[in-house]
Design a protein around this motif. Sequence first.
Motif, mmCIF file in Angstrom:
data_model
loop_
_atom_site.group_PDB
_atom_site.id
_atom_site.type_symbol
_atom_site.label_atom_id
_atom_site.label_comp_id
_atom_site.label_asym_id
_atom_site.label_seq_id
_atom_site.Cartn_x
_atom_site.Cartn_y
_atom_site.Cartn_z
ATOM 1 N N PRO A 22 115.925 41.079 18.850
ATOM 2 C CA PRO A 22 115.260 40.282 19.888
ATOM 3 C C PRO A 22 113.898 39.788 19.417
ATOM 4 C CG PRO A 22 115.240 42.614 20.450
ATOM 5 C CD PRO A 22 116.113 42.480 19.249
ATOM 6 N N ALA A 23 113.426 38.745 20.066
ATOM 7 C CA ALA A 23 112.149 38.151 19.682
ATOM 8 C C ALA A 23 110.962 39.021 20.069
ATOM 9 C CB ALA A 23 112.008 36.771 20.333
ATOM 10 N N SER A 24 111.150 39.929 20.997
ATOM 11 C CA SER A 24 110.045 40.801 21.415
ATOM 12 C C SER A 24 109.705 41.794 20.310
ATOM 13 C CB SER A 24 110.430 41.562 22.687
ATOM 14 O OG SER A 24 111.576 42.366 22.449
ATOM 15 N N ARG A 25 108.561 42.428 20.482
ATOM 16 C CA ARG A 25 108.106 43.411 19.509
ATOM 17 C C ARG A 25 108.104 44.816 20.106
ATOM 18 N NH1 ARG A 25 102.882 40.422 16.628
ATOM 19 N NH2 ARG A 25 104.006 38.573 15.909
ATOM 20 N N ASP A 26 109.051 45.064 20.988
ATOM 21 C CA ASP A 26 109.095 46.359 21.650
ATOM 22 C C ASP A 26 109.984 47.329 20.879
ATOM 23 O OD1 ASP A 26 111.508 45.215 22.066
ATOM 24 O OD2 ASP A 26 111.402 45.155 24.251
ATOM 25 N N GLU A 27 110.286 48.465 21.544
ATOM 26 C CA GLU A 27 111.074 49.503 20.890
ATOM 27 C C GLU A 27 112.474 49.033 20.540
ATOM 28 O OE1 GLU A 27 109.384 49.769 23.590
ATOM 29 O OE2 GLU A 27 107.892 51.361 23.368
ATOM 30 N N VAL A 28 113.058 48.167 21.363
ATOM 31 C CA VAL A 28 114.409 47.683 21.080
ATOM 32 C C VAL A 28 114.412 46.840 19.811
ATOM 33 C CG1 VAL A 28 116.331 46.330 21.983
ATOM 34 C CG2 VAL A 28 114.997 47.754 23.523
ATOM 35 N N ALA A 29 113.377 46.010 19.623
ATOM 36 C CA ALA A 29 113.295 45.208 18.402
ATOM 37 C C ALA A 29 113.150 46.109 17.184
ATOM 38 C CB ALA A 29 112.121 44.235 18.501
ATOM 39 N N ARG A 30 112.336 47.154 17.306
ATOM 40 C CA ARG A 30 112.194 48.079 16.176
ATOM 41 C C ARG A 30 113.503 48.820 15.910
ATOM 42 N NH1 ARG A 30 107.102 49.003 18.665
ATOM 43 N NH2 ARG A 30 107.801 50.957 19.574
ATOM 44 N N LEU A 31 114.218 49.171 16.985
ATOM 45 C CA LEU A 31 115.523 49.798 16.808
ATOM 46 C C LEU A 31 116.481 48.869 16.086
ATOM 47 C CD1 LEU A 31 117.638 52.006 17.414
ATOM 48 C CD2 LEU A 31 118.007 50.909 19.626
ATOM 49 N N SER A 32 116.484 47.589 16.428
ATOM 50 C CA SER A 32 117.372 46.628 15.781
ATOM 51 C C SER A 32 117.050 46.511 14.296
ATOM 52 C CB SER A 32 117.250 45.257 16.460
ATOM 53 O OG SER A 32 117.563 45.349 17.833
ATOM 54 N N ARG A 33 115.757 46.402 13.974
ATOM 55 C CA ARG A 33 115.393 46.286 12.565
ATOM 56 C C ARG A 33 115.739 47.554 11.792
ATOM 57 N NH1 ARG A 33 111.032 43.291 14.923
ATOM 58 N NH2 ARG A 33 109.798 45.199 15.183
ATOM 59 N N THR A 34 115.505 48.711 12.420
ATOM 60 C CA THR A 34 115.865 49.963 11.747
ATOM 61 C C THR A 34 117.366 50.058 11.528
ATOM 62 O OG1 THR A 34 113.955 51.060 12.760
ATOM 63 C CG2 THR A 34 115.697 52.470 11.892
ATOM 64 N N MET A 35 118.143 49.640 12.519
ATOM 65 C CA MET A 35 119.597 49.699 12.375
ATOM 66 C C MET A 35 120.076 48.733 11.293
ATOM 67 S SD MET A 35 122.443 49.708 15.377
ATOM 68 C CE MET A 35 121.769 51.288 15.883
ATOM 69 N N ASN A 36 119.489 47.561 11.219
ATOM 70 C CA ASN A 36 119.870 46.618 10.171
ATOM 71 C C ASN A 36 119.512 47.165 8.794
ATOM 72 O OD1 ASN A 36 121.014 44.684 11.834
ATOM 73 N ND2 ASN A 36 119.096 43.584 12.133
ATOM 74 N N ASP A 37 118.343 47.819 8.691
ATOM 75 C CA ASP A 37 117.987 48.438 7.405
ATOM 76 C C ASP A 37 118.984 49.537 7.053
ATOM 77 O OD1 ASP A 37 115.812 46.772 7.274
ATOM 78 O OD2 ASP A 37 114.390 48.256 8.057
ATOM 79 N N THR A 38 119.392 50.310 8.064
ATOM 80 C CA THR A 38 120.386 51.360 7.812
ATOM 81 C C THR A 38 121.715 50.757 7.384
ATOM 82 O OG1 THR A 38 119.317 52.767 9.480
ATOM 83 C CG2 THR A 38 121.570 53.335 8.843
ATOM 84 N N LEU A 39 122.109 49.663 8.019
ATOM 85 C CA LEU A 39 123.351 48.997 7.624
ATOM 86 C C LEU A 39 123.243 48.431 6.218
ATOM 87 C CD1 LEU A 39 124.263 47.173 10.958
ATOM 88 C CD2 LEU A 39 125.441 49.125 9.935
#
Length: 511
Positions: free
Chosen positions: A238-255
């Motif tokens: 998501p475009a926001s910089r909240d916890e969900v955005a950080r979760l998305s980036r972390t999950m993509n790094d994990t993938l």
Amino acid sequence: MTGTAPSRPARFARLPRNRLPRLPRLPRFPRASVRVKTTVGAVLIVAVALVAASTALLMVIHHGLEVTAEHTARTRAEAVAEATRTGHLAERLSVPQGEDSLLQVVTDDSRVLAASENLAGRAAVASFVPADGRTSAARSVRVAPRQGGAPHPYRLVAVRTTSADGPATVYAGTSLETAEYTRNLVLTAMIPGIPLLLALVAAVTWRSTGRALRPVEAIRSEVAEITEHDLGRRVPVPASRDEVARLSRTMNDTLDRLQDSMDRQRGFVADASHELRNPIAALRAHVEVAIAHPDLLRGPELLSDVVRVQQLADDLLLLARLDAGQHPDRTALDLGELCERTLARRPPGRVRVSLDTEPGVVAAASRSQLSRVLDNLLDNAQRHARSRITVTTATEPDDGSAVLTVTNDGTPVAEADRERIFARFTRLDESRSRDAGGSGLGLAIARDIATAHGGTLTAGPPVEGRGTEGQGVAFTLRLPSVAVAPPYGAVGGGVGGVVSRAPVGGRSSSS
């Protein structure tokens, strides 16, 4: 003085565990969604807050109006009591025009000496008197009007006085109808408003929670579509910089890491299968020849193929253990002594090996695994060197780490290939022959062992003055050093099994 402690009362005796009272548990919704739980929780919290605030507001309003009425009644009662003491008491007591108030003077034998117009001809309105030591008392009572109807609420104050007929009590009351009216008005306004406000809170919470969880649902649905055969997909950020955005980036790094690991695993399995196919095929050919023509069996060739398969299997097993994160047992290990022992047990190679050690280079490492690293580096050097191989040990002046370098004067490795040669089953063009080039696992194993020890293994151009005249390649192993190294030439085993040697700086030997 000694004595036993007094026994605990029976009511404090410890009850059996199965008879202890249990507090009621709050209801749980294990199968409800986060959206439902959040909405229900918000509604409950707001409802409790509204009820508490409403109750407090009603109490404050009622108490304030009651205090005001009591103060007014006490003032009038004290004035009538003063008039009674001075003998100026009138038979009819006056109250302000248009105000619903009570005034009455009653003797201790319940005779009414004087009363206001609305209490004329009526018995005593109350019988309570101030407690001993107090001059007044107050209570809330209900008195029916003279014309009949429902009793009205009053705040009645009793003040003791003295009349010509003896002790008496003055009762003065102020109507509480205004307080009750205000309370009923507040209740009438709040009772319909609280459900509406709770409904608004539920709607806003439901909508905002759904909006906040929408990216999470998108992540969940995307992850559900990802399989081991399709690791190229990524979750939306998501475009926001909240916890969900950080979760998305972390999950993509994990993938990304998972995809890289799966790609490496697939490549490793494919390369291992390819490497094992040839020696196994050769073994099968030897066995078939031995079965058909026992007299043509060539034992040395068969043994060579068996040893080759065994070495490859050992390398694969070691790599699997390193990939599993197996931590080696580390001891204080003198690198010079390790190099001497390794060169002493190795058979003479095609190219002479020179040893140049620095005193007191001690690293925290596993002897067997570090010996494996040195063997792999020497095997690689023997395949590529022209005429000279040099093994050196030194201490890094910047951070004090232990450094072991194996240098050969063979063909230099291009800068673009200095990392690629550490990949598994990788052989450069000149060493594609399996007879001379090995399995392609030696350098990969050496680097993995170095990484497991917290060190590094790199390839680069040789250092000038190492006997290679700037040609060839140098493999440099850096390991964490031991803070206190044993003295060079110490008697006995020393730390980590270091043998005693002559204290000569920069000792050089050949093998």
